[in-house]
Design an enzyme around this catalytic site. Structure first.
Site: not given
Ligand code: 2GW
Ligand code: MN
Length: 297
Positions: A70, A157, A247
Protein backbone atom coordinates in the site's frame (compact mmCIF):
# COMPACT_ATOMS: atom_id res chain seq x y z
CA UNK A 1 -47.64 48.77 -1.87
CA UNK A 2 -46.12 49.26 -5.27
CA UNK A 3 -42.85 50.55 -3.90
CA UNK A 4 -42.69 47.58 -1.53
CA UNK A 5 -43.26 45.20 -4.40
CA UNK A 6 -40.60 46.88 -6.49
CA UNK A 7 -38.21 46.81 -3.52
CA UNK A 8 -38.89 43.09 -2.95
CA UNK A 9 -38.40 42.26 -6.62
CA UNK A 10 -35.22 44.31 -6.82
CA UNK A 11 -33.58 42.82 -3.74
CA UNK A 12 -34.51 39.25 -4.54
CA UNK A 13 -33.31 39.50 -8.11
CA UNK A 14 -30.10 41.41 -7.44
CA UNK A 15 -29.12 40.36 -3.94
CA UNK A 16 -31.00 37.12 -3.37
CA UNK A 17 -28.11 34.73 -3.33
CA UNK A 18 -25.42 37.16 -2.36
CA UNK A 19 -26.75 39.01 0.63
CA UNK A 20 -29.09 36.50 2.19
CA UNK A 21 -26.74 33.55 1.80
CA UNK A 22 -29.43 31.58 0.08
CA UNK A 23 -27.70 28.22 0.22
CA UNK A 24 -29.16 24.77 0.36
CA UNK A 25 -30.10 21.77 -1.68
CA UNK A 26 -33.57 20.48 -2.33
CA UNK A 27 -32.49 17.29 -4.12
CA UNK A 28 -30.64 15.76 -1.14
CA UNK A 29 -31.06 15.78 2.64
CA UNK A 30 -28.65 18.31 4.09
CA UNK A 31 -29.53 17.80 7.75
CA UNK A 32 -29.93 14.66 9.90
CA UNK A 33 -32.94 13.96 12.16
CA UNK A 34 -30.76 15.17 15.09
CA UNK A 35 -29.99 18.42 13.26
CA UNK A 36 -26.40 17.72 12.26
CA UNK A 37 -25.53 19.23 8.90
CA UNK A 38 -24.77 16.92 5.98
CA UNK A 39 -22.18 18.73 3.89
CA UNK A 40 -22.86 18.85 0.16
CA UNK A 41 -21.66 21.19 -2.55
CA UNK A 42 -24.09 24.10 -2.49
CA UNK A 43 -24.68 24.05 1.27
CA UNK A 44 -21.77 26.29 2.29
CA UNK A 45 -19.86 29.33 1.09
CA UNK A 46 -16.18 28.46 1.08
CA UNK A 47 -15.08 32.10 1.35
CA UNK A 48 -17.22 32.70 4.42
CA UNK A 49 -16.20 29.51 6.19
CA UNK A 50 -12.51 29.92 5.32
CA UNK A 51 -12.45 33.43 6.74
CA UNK A 52 -13.96 32.22 10.03
CA UNK A 53 -11.43 29.45 10.54
CA UNK A 54 -8.50 31.60 9.33
CA UNK A 55 -8.78 33.57 12.56
CA UNK A 56 -8.40 30.47 14.70
CA UNK A 57 -4.83 29.26 14.04
CA UNK A 58 -5.84 25.61 13.95
CA UNK A 59 -3.86 22.47 13.14
CA UNK A 60 -5.47 19.46 11.49
CA UNK A 61 -3.71 16.17 12.22
CA UNK A 62 -4.26 13.63 9.47
CA UNK A 63 -3.38 9.97 9.82
CA UNK A 64 -2.82 7.45 7.11
CA UNK A 65 -1.52 3.89 7.11
CA UNK A 66 0.54 2.33 4.32
CA UNK A 67 1.80 -1.16 5.02
CA UNK A 68 3.13 -3.68 2.54
CA UNK A 69 2.29 -2.84 -1.04
CA UNK A 70 0.00 0.00 0.00
CA UNK A 71 3.00 2.37 0.03
CA UNK A 72 2.40 2.67 -3.72
CA UNK A 73 -0.65 4.82 -3.01
CA UNK A 74 1.29 7.41 -1.00
CA UNK A 75 2.59 9.57 -3.82
CA UNK A 76 -0.84 10.32 -5.33
CA UNK A 77 -2.41 10.62 -1.90
CA UNK A 78 0.10 13.19 -0.64
CA UNK A 79 0.47 15.13 -3.89
CA UNK A 80 -3.28 15.44 -4.35
CA UNK A 81 -3.68 16.43 -0.67
CA UNK A 82 -1.26 19.28 -1.28
CA UNK A 83 -3.53 20.51 -4.04
CA UNK A 84 -6.95 20.08 -2.41
CA UNK A 85 -6.87 19.19 1.29
CA UNK A 86 -7.16 22.10 3.78
CA UNK A 87 -5.24 24.37 1.43
CA UNK A 88 -4.00 27.41 3.37
CA UNK A 89 -4.32 25.70 6.77
CA UNK A 90 -1.77 23.96 8.98
CA UNK A 91 -1.89 20.21 8.35
CA UNK A 92 0.29 17.61 10.05
CA UNK A 93 0.28 14.18 8.38
CA UNK A 94 1.14 11.17 10.54
CA UNK A 95 2.07 8.31 8.28
CA UNK A 96 2.34 4.79 9.68
CA UNK A 97 4.28 2.26 7.63
CA UNK A 98 6.37 -0.87 7.94
CA UNK A 99 8.58 0.35 5.08
CA UNK A 100 9.80 3.89 5.76
CA UNK A 101 12.26 3.58 2.85
CA UNK A 102 9.31 3.37 0.45
CA UNK A 103 7.83 6.72 1.51
CA UNK A 104 8.05 9.03 -1.53
CA UNK A 105 9.69 12.39 -1.20
CA UNK A 106 6.75 14.71 -1.77
CA UNK A 107 7.47 18.40 -1.40
CA UNK A 108 5.06 19.87 1.12
CA UNK A 109 3.96 23.47 1.23
CA UNK A 110 4.38 25.98 4.03
CA UNK A 111 2.83 24.96 7.35
CA UNK A 112 2.41 21.38 6.14
CA UNK A 113 4.28 18.65 7.98
CA UNK A 114 4.80 14.93 7.64
CA UNK A 115 5.88 12.60 10.45
CA UNK A 116 6.68 9.01 9.46
CA UNK A 117 6.16 6.34 12.13
CA UNK A 118 7.49 2.84 11.69
CA UNK A 119 5.30 -0.13 12.54
CA UNK A 120 6.14 -3.82 12.52
CA UNK A 121 4.75 -5.70 9.50
CA UNK A 122 1.47 -7.52 9.98
CA UNK A 123 0.31 -10.61 8.17
CA UNK A 124 -3.44 -10.55 8.33
CA UNK A 125 -4.94 -7.58 6.57
CA UNK A 126 -7.85 -7.55 8.99
CA UNK A 127 -5.23 -6.94 11.70
CA UNK A 128 -3.82 -3.98 9.79
CA UNK A 129 -7.24 -2.52 9.33
CA UNK A 130 -8.36 -3.09 12.92
CA UNK A 131 -5.11 -2.20 14.66
CA UNK A 132 -5.47 1.30 13.29
CA UNK A 133 -7.94 2.11 16.08
CA UNK A 134 -5.49 1.30 18.88
CA UNK A 135 -2.60 3.09 17.15
CA UNK A 136 -4.76 6.20 16.70
CA UNK A 137 -5.92 6.03 20.31
CA UNK A 138 -2.30 6.00 21.51
CA UNK A 139 -1.20 8.68 19.05
CA UNK A 140 -3.87 11.06 20.31
CA UNK A 141 -3.06 10.25 23.95
CA UNK A 142 0.71 10.48 23.71
CA UNK A 143 1.45 13.05 21.08
CA UNK A 144 -1.35 15.15 19.74
CA UNK A 145 -2.69 16.95 22.80
CA UNK A 146 -0.59 20.07 22.32
CA UNK A 147 -0.04 19.55 18.59
CA UNK A 148 -3.44 19.59 16.94
CA UNK A 149 -7.04 20.75 17.26
CA UNK A 150 -8.76 18.36 14.88
CA UNK A 151 -7.91 14.99 13.40
CA UNK A 152 -8.98 13.09 10.30
CA UNK A 153 -8.17 9.42 9.77
CA UNK A 154 -8.10 8.38 6.13
CA UNK A 155 -7.58 5.29 3.95
CA UNK A 156 -4.48 5.54 1.76
CA UNK A 157 -5.84 3.89 -1.41
CA UNK A 158 -7.43 7.22 -2.22
CA UNK A 159 -6.88 10.50 -3.98
CA UNK A 160 -8.19 14.08 -3.71
CA UNK A 161 -9.87 15.61 -6.76
CA UNK A 162 -11.59 18.65 -5.28
CA UNK A 163 -11.71 20.92 -2.26
CA UNK A 164 -11.78 19.27 1.17
CA UNK A 165 -11.66 22.19 3.57
CA UNK A 166 -12.77 23.61 6.91
CA UNK A 167 -16.44 23.00 6.07
CA UNK A 168 -15.65 19.41 7.15
CA UNK A 169 -14.58 20.33 10.68
CA UNK A 170 -16.71 19.47 13.67
CA UNK A 171 -16.72 17.80 17.06
CA UNK A 172 -17.40 14.33 15.63
CA UNK A 173 -17.51 13.79 11.89
CA UNK A 174 -18.66 10.75 9.90
CA UNK A 175 -18.74 10.22 6.15
CA UNK A 176 -21.66 8.48 4.45
CA UNK A 177 -20.42 5.38 2.64
CA UNK A 178 -20.73 5.98 -1.10
CA UNK A 179 -22.44 2.66 -1.75
CA UNK A 180 -25.19 3.26 0.77
CA UNK A 181 -26.27 6.88 0.56
CA UNK A 182 -29.60 6.32 -1.11
CA UNK A 183 -30.07 2.71 -0.14
CA UNK A 184 -32.75 1.47 2.31
CA UNK A 185 -31.52 0.65 5.80
CA UNK A 186 -32.24 -3.08 5.63
CA UNK A 187 -29.46 -3.36 3.05
CA UNK A 188 -26.84 -1.65 5.24
CA UNK A 189 -24.01 -4.09 6.00
CA UNK A 190 -24.10 -3.57 9.77
CA UNK A 191 -23.04 -6.41 12.08
CA UNK A 192 -26.27 -8.26 12.89
CA UNK A 193 -24.93 -11.06 15.12
CA UNK A 194 -25.69 -10.27 18.79
CA UNK A 195 -22.49 -12.08 19.83
CA UNK A 196 -20.40 -9.21 18.42
CA UNK A 197 -19.99 -5.92 20.27
CA UNK A 198 -20.63 -4.22 16.91
CA UNK A 199 -24.18 -5.66 16.88
CA UNK A 200 -26.89 -3.35 15.61
CA UNK A 201 -30.44 -4.72 15.85
CA UNK A 202 -32.55 -4.91 12.69
CA UNK A 203 -34.40 -1.65 12.13
CA UNK A 204 -31.80 0.39 14.05
CA UNK A 205 -29.14 2.66 12.59
CA UNK A 206 -29.22 6.02 10.87
CA UNK A 207 -26.71 5.92 8.03
CA UNK A 208 -24.02 3.51 6.90
CA UNK A 209 -20.70 5.25 7.52
CA UNK A 210 -17.41 4.43 5.83
CA UNK A 211 -14.38 3.30 7.80
CA UNK A 212 -12.17 5.04 5.24
CA UNK A 213 -12.66 8.55 6.63
CA UNK A 214 -13.72 9.90 10.00
CA UNK A 215 -12.60 12.71 12.27
CA UNK A 216 -13.40 15.45 14.72
CA UNK A 217 -11.94 16.99 17.84
CA UNK A 218 -9.09 15.13 19.54
CA UNK A 219 -11.24 14.35 22.55
CA UNK A 220 -14.11 12.89 20.56
CA UNK A 221 -11.94 10.89 18.18
CA UNK A 222 -9.96 9.61 21.15
CA UNK A 223 -13.14 8.31 22.71
CA UNK A 224 -14.20 6.79 19.38
CA UNK A 225 -10.90 4.96 18.77
CA UNK A 226 -10.66 3.82 22.40
CA UNK A 227 -14.21 2.48 22.41
CA UNK A 228 -13.80 0.68 19.07
CA UNK A 229 -10.49 -0.83 20.26
CA UNK A 230 -12.09 -2.06 23.49
CA UNK A 231 -15.08 -3.52 21.65
CA UNK A 232 -12.81 -5.30 19.15
CA UNK A 233 -10.79 -6.77 22.03
CA UNK A 234 -13.96 -8.18 23.57
CA UNK A 235 -14.88 -9.67 20.18
CA UNK A 236 -11.44 -11.27 19.89
CA UNK A 237 -11.82 -12.79 23.36
CA UNK A 238 -15.18 -14.18 22.21
CA UNK A 239 -13.69 -15.50 18.95
CA UNK A 240 -15.80 -13.33 16.72
CA UNK A 241 -14.74 -10.74 14.16
CA UNK A 242 -17.28 -8.20 12.96
CA UNK A 243 -18.40 -8.41 9.33
CA UNK A 244 -16.59 -5.26 8.18
CA UNK A 245 -14.03 -5.18 10.96
CA UNK A 246 -13.47 -1.76 12.50
CA UNK A 247 -15.98 -0.23 10.08
CA UNK A 248 -18.71 -2.28 11.81
CA UNK A 249 -17.58 -1.00 15.22
CA UNK A 250 -17.46 2.56 13.92
CA UNK A 251 -21.07 2.23 12.75
CA UNK A 252 -22.12 0.93 16.15
CA UNK A 253 -20.29 3.82 17.83
CA UNK A 254 -21.98 6.42 15.62
CA UNK A 255 -25.41 4.94 16.35
CA UNK A 256 -25.07 5.70 20.07
CA UNK A 257 -22.72 8.70 19.76
CA UNK A 258 -24.27 10.73 16.97
CA UNK A 259 -21.82 12.61 14.77
CA UNK A 260 -22.20 16.37 15.02
CA UNK A 261 -21.55 16.68 11.29
CA UNK A 262 -21.86 14.30 8.35
CA UNK A 263 -19.99 14.55 5.09
CA UNK A 264 -21.78 13.50 1.93
CA UNK A 265 -20.23 10.89 -0.39
CA UNK A 266 -18.53 13.80 -2.19
CA UNK A 267 -15.99 13.30 0.59
CA UNK A 268 -15.39 9.66 -0.23
CA UNK A 269 -16.49 8.41 -3.59
CA UNK A 270 -16.10 4.84 -4.88
CA UNK A 271 -14.02 5.37 -7.95
CA UNK A 272 -13.62 8.52 -9.99
CA UNK A 273 -15.06 6.90 -13.12
CA UNK A 274 -18.48 6.37 -11.51
CA UNK A 275 -20.88 9.26 -11.46
CA UNK A 276 -24.05 9.98 -9.56
CA UNK A 277 -26.74 12.60 -9.95
CA UNK A 278 -26.50 14.07 -6.45
CA UNK A 279 -22.72 13.95 -6.24
CA UNK A 280 -21.84 16.96 -8.33
CA UNK A 281 -18.24 17.21 -7.14
CA UNK A 282 -15.96 14.34 -6.26
CA UNK A 283 -13.59 15.69 -3.63
CA UNK A 284 -11.95 12.49 -2.43
CA UNK A 285 -12.26 9.02 -3.83
CA UNK A 286 -11.04 5.49 -3.50
CA UNK A 287 -8.77 4.73 -6.44
CA UNK A 288 -9.52 1.66 -8.52
CA UNK A 289 -7.13 -0.95 -7.20
CA UNK A 290 -6.30 -4.45 -8.23
CA UNK A 291 -6.85 -6.30 -4.95
CA UNK A 292 -4.98 -9.37 -6.14
CA UNK A 293 -1.95 -7.22 -6.84
CA UNK A 294 -1.78 -5.12 -3.65
CA UNK A 295 -3.10 -7.43 -0.97
CA UNK A 296 -0.89 -9.99 0.75
CA UNK A 297 -1.93 -13.68 0.36
C1 2GW B 1 -4.16 -5.73 2.70
C2 2GW B 1 -4.93 -6.79 2.25
C3 2GW B 1 -6.30 -6.71 2.23
C4 2GW B 1 -6.88 -5.52 2.65
C5 2GW B 1 -6.09 -4.47 3.10
C6 2GW B 1 -4.72 -4.56 3.14
C7 2GW B 1 -3.89 -3.47 3.59
C8 2GW B 1 -4.50 -2.33 4.14
C9 2GW B 1 -2.48 -3.47 3.42
O1 2GW B 1 -1.84 -4.44 2.94
N1 2GW B 1 -1.76 -2.36 3.81
C10 2GW B 1 -2.37 -1.27 4.35
O2 2GW B 1 -1.69 -0.28 4.66
N2 2GW B 1 -3.73 -1.27 4.55
C11 2GW B 1 -4.36 -0.08 5.20
O3 2GW B 1 -5.67 -0.37 5.62
C12 2GW B 1 -4.47 1.09 4.20
O4 2GW B 1 -4.38 2.31 4.90
C13 2GW B 1 -5.86 0.89 3.64
O5 2GW B 1 -6.37 2.07 3.05
C14 2GW B 1 -6.62 0.45 4.91
C15 2GW B 1 -7.92 -0.34 4.66
O6 2GW B 1 -7.70 -1.38 3.70
P1 2GW B 1 -8.32 -1.29 2.23
O7 2GW B 1 -8.22 0.13 1.77
O8 2GW B 1 -7.74 -2.32 1.35
O9 2GW B 1 -9.79 -1.70 2.49
P2 2GW B 1 -11.15 -1.15 1.79
O10 2GW B 1 -10.89 0.03 0.94
O11 2GW B 1 -11.86 -2.29 1.18
O12 2GW B 1 -11.78 -0.71 3.16
C16 2GW B 1 -12.99 -0.58 3.80
O13 2GW B 1 -13.19 -1.62 4.77
C17 2GW B 1 -12.12 -1.79 5.71
C18 2GW B 1 -12.51 -2.85 6.72
O14 2GW B 1 -12.62 -4.10 6.13
C19 2GW B 1 -11.82 -0.49 6.45
O15 2GW B 1 -12.89 -0.14 7.30
C20 2GW B 1 -11.60 0.62 5.47
O16 2GW B 1 -11.41 1.85 6.16
C21 2GW B 1 -12.79 0.73 4.53
O17 2GW B 1 -12.55 1.75 3.57
MN1 MN C 1 -9.53 1.63 1.12
Amino acid sequence: SLSGLIYWGFTSIWFGNHLTGNLGRTDVASVTPWLAPIVWEGTFDSRVIDSIYKQQNITIATTVFALGKYTRFLKDFLESAEEHYFVGFRVHFYLFTDQPEEVPNVKLGQERYLTVKTLPSMNRWQDISMSRMEILEKLIENELASEADYIFCLDVDTKFYGRWGVESLGRLVGVIHPWFFNVPRFLFTYEHRPKSQAYIPAGKGDYYYTGAAFGGSLKDVHNLTKTCREQMNIDTANSIEALWHEESHLNKYFLYNKPSKLLSPEYLWRDISMSSGSVKIIRFSHVAKNNAEVRPN
